[in-house]
Scaffold this active site. Sequence first.
Site, mmCIF file in Angstrom:
data_model
loop_
_atom_site.group_PDB
_atom_site.id
_atom_site.type_symbol
_atom_site.label_atom_id
_atom_site.label_comp_id
_atom_site.label_asym_id
_atom_site.label_seq_id
_atom_site.Cartn_x
_atom_site.Cartn_y
_atom_site.Cartn_z
ATOM 1 N N ASP A 71 0.854 -1.195 0.000
ATOM 2 C CA ASP A 71 0.000 0.000 0.000
ATOM 3 C C ASP A 71 0.885 1.238 0.000
ATOM 4 O O ASP A 71 0.599 2.232 0.655
ATOM 5 C CB ASP A 71 -0.929 -0.011 1.218
ATOM 6 C CG ASP A 71 -2.058 1.030 1.120
ATOM 7 O OD1 ASP A 71 -2.336 1.508 -0.002
ATOM 8 O OD2 ASP A 71 -2.635 1.381 2.164
ATOM 9 N N ASP B 19 2.428 2.448 7.823
ATOM 10 C CA ASP B 19 1.244 1.680 7.460
ATOM 11 C C ASP B 19 1.608 0.371 6.765
ATOM 12 O O ASP B 19 1.291 0.167 5.593
ATOM 13 C CB ASP B 19 0.357 2.551 6.552
ATOM 14 C CG ASP B 19 -1.092 2.130 6.604
ATOM 15 O OD1 ASP B 19 -1.402 1.125 7.260
ATOM 16 O OD2 ASP B 19 -1.924 2.800 5.963
HETATM 17 P P1 ATP Z 1 -5.416 5.192 6.874
HETATM 18 O O1 ATP Z 1 -6.579 4.260 6.690
HETATM 19 O O2 ATP Z 1 -5.793 6.631 7.061
HETATM 20 O O3 ATP Z 1 -4.311 4.976 5.894
HETATM 21 P P2 ATP Z 1 -4.352 3.532 8.876
HETATM 22 O O4 ATP Z 1 -5.395 3.141 9.834
HETATM 23 O O5 ATP Z 1 -3.955 2.583 7.845
HETATM 24 O O6 ATP Z 1 -4.790 4.881 8.293
HETATM 25 P P3 ATP Z 1 -1.645 4.551 9.341
HETATM 26 O O7 ATP Z 1 -1.563 4.936 7.927
HETATM 27 O O8 ATP Z 1 -0.626 3.640 9.899
HETATM 28 O O9 ATP Z 1 -3.073 3.943 9.741
HETATM 29 O O10 ATP Z 1 -1.674 5.857 10.241
HETATM 30 C C1 ATP Z 1 -2.657 6.848 10.045
HETATM 31 C C2 ATP Z 1 -2.039 8.218 10.236
HETATM 32 O O11 ATP Z 1 -1.516 8.314 11.577
HETATM 33 C C3 ATP Z 1 -0.870 8.498 9.322
HETATM 34 O O12 ATP Z 1 -1.288 9.047 8.104
HETATM 35 C C4 ATP Z 1 -0.055 9.484 10.138
HETATM 36 O O13 ATP Z 1 -0.574 10.795 9.984
HETATM 37 C C5 ATP Z 1 -0.311 9.032 11.566
HETATM 38 N N1 ATP Z 1 0.774 8.142 12.049
HETATM 39 C C6 ATP Z 1 0.919 6.819 11.825
HETATM 40 N N2 ATP Z 1 2.039 6.346 12.396
HETATM 41 C C7 ATP Z 1 2.625 7.399 13.007
HETATM 42 C C8 ATP Z 1 3.828 7.574 13.769
HETATM 43 N N3 ATP Z 1 4.654 6.555 14.015
HETATM 44 N N4 ATP Z 1 4.115 8.821 14.237
HETATM 45 C C9 ATP Z 1 3.280 9.861 13.978
HETATM 46 N N5 ATP Z 1 2.147 9.770 13.272
HETATM 47 C C10 ATP Z 1 1.812 8.554 12.780
HETATM 48 MN MN MN Z 2 -2.256 5.047 5.992
#
Ligand code: ATP
Ligand code: MN
Length: 260
Positions: A193, A210
């Site tokens: 992804d 992610d």
């Molecule tokens: P989405 O469905 O929006 O892609 P997701 O549930 O798959 O979200 P991630 O993409 O892992 O989850 O994280 C969502 C958001 O949280 C990221 O876009 C980022 O802004 C924030 N985030 C994730 N990991 C971190 C981190 N280690 N430090 C700071 N912010 C983070």
């Molecule tokens: Mn994401």
Amino acid sequence: MDRLVDEYFRLTSKEPRKVDKDIFEVVEEVFDTATVKAVLELVRRRVIYEIKGVVSAGKEARVYWGKDFEGRDIAIKIYLTTSAEFRKGIIKYLSADPRFSGKIPSTTRKLYSIWAKKEYSNYMRMYEVGVSVPKPIAVYENILVMDFIGSEGVPAPLLKDVELDLKRLREVFDGVVDDLKKMVLKAGLVHGDLSEYNIMIWEDRHYIIDVSQAVTLDHPNAVEYLYRDLNNIVRFFSRRGLKVPTPHELAESLGLFHTR
Ligand code: ATP
Ligand code: MN
């Protein structure tokens, strides 16, 4: 949130400590009792000191900003939503992944726990071969804890939202391609992804995030996912005006496929 904390203490007949109440102060009422318990277990293990605010409320997980016992920022990703669609998605990924096939759990809660573990182990494998990802810290039940990228609870911007001159664009592109190569050739993983939505830019560095859906190379869709990742990256950087190879040229130059 207080109600759930109280309920937890009623169930376990433990006295609420002040810190236990404090860590939930800013968290909305989205946690079920099991998640509250899991957070408290991570407090007991001295992984989480407090949860300070929501960073992102995605479809399947929420990401929170918190502090550890040394006062360092941590990111806490909690898998929460119980959608049938998410279940189907997870099962599709897991059943074809040799690390998990044959171990598809029956309850949604166990699925989350496996999904969080999968993301943690993917992060770990990538981190260990030098891919630029947030350092994974701990995983327990449906909760994944890692380094916080950003400052004061404000997450670093995503690649899609930053303006970079051509020189920086080139550096980020080269860095991401280098990471892709390490991911595939050293960690044996395909992100699955990868795009400008899952790359953060912070202090002259990029961080790939992610990684829950990342698959091993023996996954039947690994090649398809890798091509999709390459396509996304090539599309984004060329739209921004950078001259980049085609996905196929990239794959070949990386030695990722033995084509022809
Ligand atoms: P989405 O469905 O929006 O892609 P997701 O549930 O798959 O979200 P991630 O993409 O892992 O989850 O994280 C969502 C958001 O949280 C990221 O876009 C980022 O802004 C924030 N985030 C994730 N990991 C971190 C981190 N280690 N430090 C700071 N912010 C983070
Ligand atoms: Mn994401």
